[in-house]
Design an enzyme around this catalytic site. Structure first.
Site, PDB file in Angstrom:
ATOM      1  CG  HIS A   1      -0.221   0.404   2.496  1.00 12.47           C
ATOM      2  ND1 HIS A   1       0.488  -0.505   3.231  1.00 12.47           N
ATOM      3  CD2 HIS A   1      -0.094   1.581   3.155  1.00 12.47           C
ATOM      4  CE1 HIS A   1       1.014   0.092   4.280  1.00 12.47           C
ATOM      5  NE2 HIS A   1       0.682   1.358   4.269  1.00 12.47           N
TER       6      HIS A   1
HETATM    7  C1  UD1 Z   1      -2.099   5.918   5.420  1.00 10.40           C
HETATM    8  C2  UD1 Z   1      -0.817   6.523   5.986  1.00 10.40           C
HETATM    9  C3  UD1 Z   1       0.288   5.481   5.955  1.00 10.40           C
HETATM   10  C4  UD1 Z   1      -0.152   4.184   6.641  1.00 10.40           C
HETATM   11  C5  UD1 Z   1      -1.476   3.712   6.063  1.00 10.40           C
HETATM   12  C6  UD1 Z   1      -1.973   2.532   6.851  1.00 10.40           C
HETATM   13  C7  UD1 Z   1      -0.548   8.936   5.559  1.00 10.40           C
HETATM   14  C8  UD1 Z   1       0.171   9.949   4.759  1.00 10.40           C
HETATM   15  N1  UD1 Z   1      -0.373   7.642   5.193  1.00 10.40           N
HETATM   16  O1  UD1 Z   1      -1.830   5.585   4.067  1.00 10.40           O
HETATM   17  O2  UD1 Z   1       1.424   5.974   6.621  1.00 10.40           O
HETATM   18  O3  UD1 Z   1       0.831   3.221   6.420  1.00 10.40           O
HETATM   19  O4  UD1 Z   1      -2.451   4.770   6.151  1.00 10.40           O
HETATM   20  O5  UD1 Z   1      -2.859   1.746   6.129  1.00 10.40           O
HETATM   21  O6  UD1 Z   1      -1.235   9.261   6.494  1.00 10.40           O
HETATM   22  N2  UD1 Z   1      -9.046   4.587   0.969  1.00 10.40           N
HETATM   23  C9  UD1 Z   1     -10.283   3.990   0.873  1.00 10.40           C
HETATM   24  N3  UD1 Z   1     -10.910   3.663   2.034  1.00 10.40           N
HETATM   25  C10 UD1 Z   1     -10.408   3.906   3.266  1.00 10.40           C
HETATM   26  C11 UD1 Z   1      -9.168   4.534   3.335  1.00 10.40           C
HETATM   27  C12 UD1 Z   1      -8.491   4.875   2.181  1.00 10.40           C
HETATM   28  O7  UD1 Z   1     -10.790   3.752  -0.219  1.00 10.40           O
HETATM   29  O8  UD1 Z   1     -11.053   3.565   4.277  1.00 10.40           O
HETATM   30  C13 UD1 Z   1      -8.343   4.921  -0.298  1.00 10.40           C
HETATM   31  C14 UD1 Z   1      -8.708   6.305  -0.844  1.00 10.40           C
HETATM   32  O9  UD1 Z   1      -8.705   6.212  -2.233  1.00 10.40           O
HETATM   33  C15 UD1 Z   1      -7.539   7.151  -0.380  1.00 10.40           C
HETATM   34  C16 UD1 Z   1      -6.375   6.163  -0.422  1.00 10.40           C
HETATM   35  O10 UD1 Z   1      -6.943   4.915  -0.053  1.00 10.40           O
HETATM   36  O11 UD1 Z   1      -7.330   8.272  -1.199  1.00 10.40           O
HETATM   37  C17 UD1 Z   1      -5.233   6.519   0.500  1.00 10.40           C
HETATM   38  O12 UD1 Z   1      -5.702   6.675   1.852  1.00 10.40           O
HETATM   39  P1  UD1 Z   1      -4.874   7.578   2.881  1.00 10.40           P
HETATM   40  O13 UD1 Z   1      -5.459   7.460   4.232  1.00 10.40           O
HETATM   41  O14 UD1 Z   1      -4.674   8.942   2.330  1.00 10.40           O
HETATM   42  O15 UD1 Z   1      -3.438   6.923   2.864  1.00 10.40           O
HETATM   43  P2  UD1 Z   1      -3.019   5.403   3.049  1.00 10.40           P
HETATM   44  O16 UD1 Z   1      -2.375   4.948   1.785  1.00 10.40           O
HETATM   45  O17 UD1 Z   1      -4.115   4.616   3.613  1.00 10.40           O
HETATM   46  N1  UDP Z   2      -3.396  -5.446   9.045  1.00  4.84           N
HETATM   47  C1  UDP Z   2      -4.661  -5.981   9.244  1.00  4.84           C
HETATM   48  N2  UDP Z   2      -5.355  -6.421   8.152  1.00  4.84           N
HETATM   49  C2  UDP Z   2      -4.857  -6.353   6.891  1.00  4.84           C
HETATM   50  C3  UDP Z   2      -3.559  -5.807   6.707  1.00  4.84           C
HETATM   51  C4  UDP Z   2      -2.866  -5.339   7.806  1.00  4.84           C
HETATM   52  O1  UDP Z   2      -5.136  -6.065  10.371  1.00  4.84           O
HETATM   53  O2  UDP Z   2      -5.556  -6.768   5.950  1.00  4.84           O
HETATM   54  C5  UDP Z   2      -2.650  -4.964  10.221  1.00  4.84           C
HETATM   55  C6  UDP Z   2      -1.256  -5.508  10.364  1.00  4.84           C
HETATM   56  O3  UDP Z   2      -1.269  -6.767  11.009  1.00  4.84           O
HETATM   57  C7  UDP Z   2      -0.563  -4.425  11.171  1.00  4.84           C
HETATM   58  C8  UDP Z   2      -1.227  -3.170  10.680  1.00  4.84           C
HETATM   59  O4  UDP Z   2      -2.463  -3.568  10.081  1.00  4.84           O
HETATM   60  O5  UDP Z   2      -0.864  -4.571  12.551  1.00  4.84           O
HETATM   61  C9  UDP Z   2      -0.348  -2.513   9.662  1.00  4.84           C
HETATM   62  O6  UDP Z   2      -1.052  -1.524   8.999  1.00  4.84           O
HETATM   63  P1  UDP Z   2      -0.643  -0.986   7.573  1.00  4.84           P
HETATM   64  O7  UDP Z   2       0.206  -1.969   6.868  1.00  4.84           O
HETATM   65  O8  UDP Z   2      -1.881  -0.537   6.926  1.00  4.84           O
HETATM   66  O9  UDP Z   2       0.186   0.328   7.948  1.00  4.84           O
HETATM   67  P2  UDP Z   2       1.699   0.624   8.372  1.00  4.84           P
HETATM   68  O10 UDP Z   2       2.057  -0.231   9.500  1.00  4.84           O
HETATM   69  O11 UDP Z   2       2.535   0.432   7.153  1.00  4.84           O
HETATM   70  O12 UDP Z   2       1.657   2.080   8.707  1.00  4.84           O
END
Ligand code: UD1
Ligand code: UDP
Length: 349
Positions: free
Chosen positions: A195
């Protein structure tokens, strides 16, 4: 908090914090799909948030700005003694800024992590948050060293990783998970997550990763982040995957995720949290990034950085087989108790 990994960190810390203190929980609404948010509140006993700011998705400035604006009102009306933020998301940065501007003390859980790559949005969030925080709660010795070298170690404490505490609770529960049969996974498999913006938003990197997965022939299970699903669908790459060796499923709950990781032969990821969990579970971790904040896992030989290079990814899927014991690098549990103790001492100062 507002993003998936923060709910998991709060799951561990909130219960400890609430033994003696009042916690007002604010969900920013950064993540909002059921599988990215509510599932964690339903399955783990995280208290229902007192506020949901419902900011949703958007460009960085817009999302951070909306949280800042809405959170300021909450802080003004609740008048907390302290604002606690987790990790390195836009919700973290906005939380810390909103509080410090109102002269409310800030504690940062997971302080001191650095990738030294300022193109990563998380790196900016971490640096700013650490530099405006009053209490820095570092998970590793390396994180402590970074805070020291930036001249902000005075209020830093090495507490270990709250995700180790979360893992200890979830691991027991994961023994009862039925996710492997529910997803009809048969035989050996590699569990993957993907992601990180640097991979999803770069067409070259993303197609290298998809090609490596396909050409490896490995049985890959990929609980897919909505961000990546959208890019794969819009770019046409999803069609390439259809019916092949990559099983794409919706994101799963935390307990099921631990069960999936525990049952996997290897783990492929660009997640921060998943690298740590792979280490805790003793699963070889192949990290599709050019750097990592969790350098101890690489130094220990259980994590390998392969970037988005097709050959390196395929080679690691085939041949990365670390063996031997793993020393404890995340503090061995008890981080939440230590954090609460530090907050109490700070309060009395
Ligand atoms: C965010 C964090 C990242 C973290 C990740 C965990 C920032 C800059 N990034 O990244 O550090 O590792 O969360 O998962 O804060 N979207 C959906 N549904 C949701 C959420 C997101 O469809 O419930 C889609 C949307 O298109 C959105 C994109 O995912 O634009 C990115 O979501 P966003 O929260 O901006 O960043 P993440 O990639 O999730
Ligand atoms: N995780 C989860 N379900 C999933 C993928 C990840 O519960 O389908 C959990 C994972 O075990 C870890 C956390 O989400 O505890 C990590 O989140 P993510 O990878 O979204 O973000 P990051 O740690 O890179 O910020």
């Amino acid at each position: 908090m507002g993003a998936r990994p923060q709910f998991i960190k709060a799951f561990a810390l909130s219960r400890e914090l609430r033994r003696k203190h009042t916690e007002i929980l604010v969900h920013t609404g950064q993540h909002y799909d059921y599988e990215m948010s509510k599932i964690f509140f339903d399955e783990l006993d995280i208290p229902k948030p007192d506020y949901n700011l419902e900011v949703g998705s958007g460009p960085h400035g817009e999302q951070t700005g909306k949280i800042l604006e809405k959170l300021e009102k909450v802080i003004l009306s609740e008048k907390p003694d302290l604002v606690l933020v987790y990790g390195d998301t836009n919700s973290t940065l906005a939380g810390a800024l909103a509080a410090v501007k109102l002269h409310v003390k800030v504690a940062h859980v997971e302080a001191g992590l650095r990738s030294f790559d300022r193109r990563m949005p998380e790196e900016i969030n971490r640096i700013v948050t650490d530099h405006v925080s009053d209490i820095l709660l570092a998970p590793t010795k390396t994180a402590m060293a970074h805070l020291k070298s930036e001249g902000i170690a005075k209020n830093a404490h090495l507490v270990g990783d709250v995700m180790q505490d979360a893992m200890e609770i979830a691991r027991e529960r994961a023994k009862k998970s039925k996710i492997i049969s529910k997803l009809r996974i048969e035989g050996k498999y590699v569990l993957a997550t993907l992601h990180r913006a640097e991979n999803t938003d770069d067409r070259g990197r993303l197609s290298n990763i998809v090609d490596a997965f396909l050409e490896s022939g490995a049985n890959i299970v990929l609980p897919l982040h909505p961000r990546t699903r959208k890019v794969l669908e819009n770019s046409g790459l999803m069609k390439k995957i259809d019916g092949k060796n990559i099983k794409i499923v919706d994101p799963v709950g935390y307990v099921d995720m631990i069960a999936l990781m525990d049952g996997a032969e290897k783990i492929l990821t660009d997640s921060g949290g998943v690298q740590k969990e792979a280490y805790m579970l003793g699963r070889p971790c192949i990290t599709m990034r050019d750097n990592t904040e969790w350098v101890e896992t690489v130094d220990a030989g259980w994590n390998v950085l392969v970037g988005a290079e097709k050959k390196k990814i395929m080679e690691a899927i085939k041949n990365f087989n670390p063996k031997g014991s793993r020393k404890d690098i995340f503090g061995g549990g008890g981080a939440c108790g230590k954090i609460v103790g530090i907050l109490e001492k700070f309060e009395k100062k």
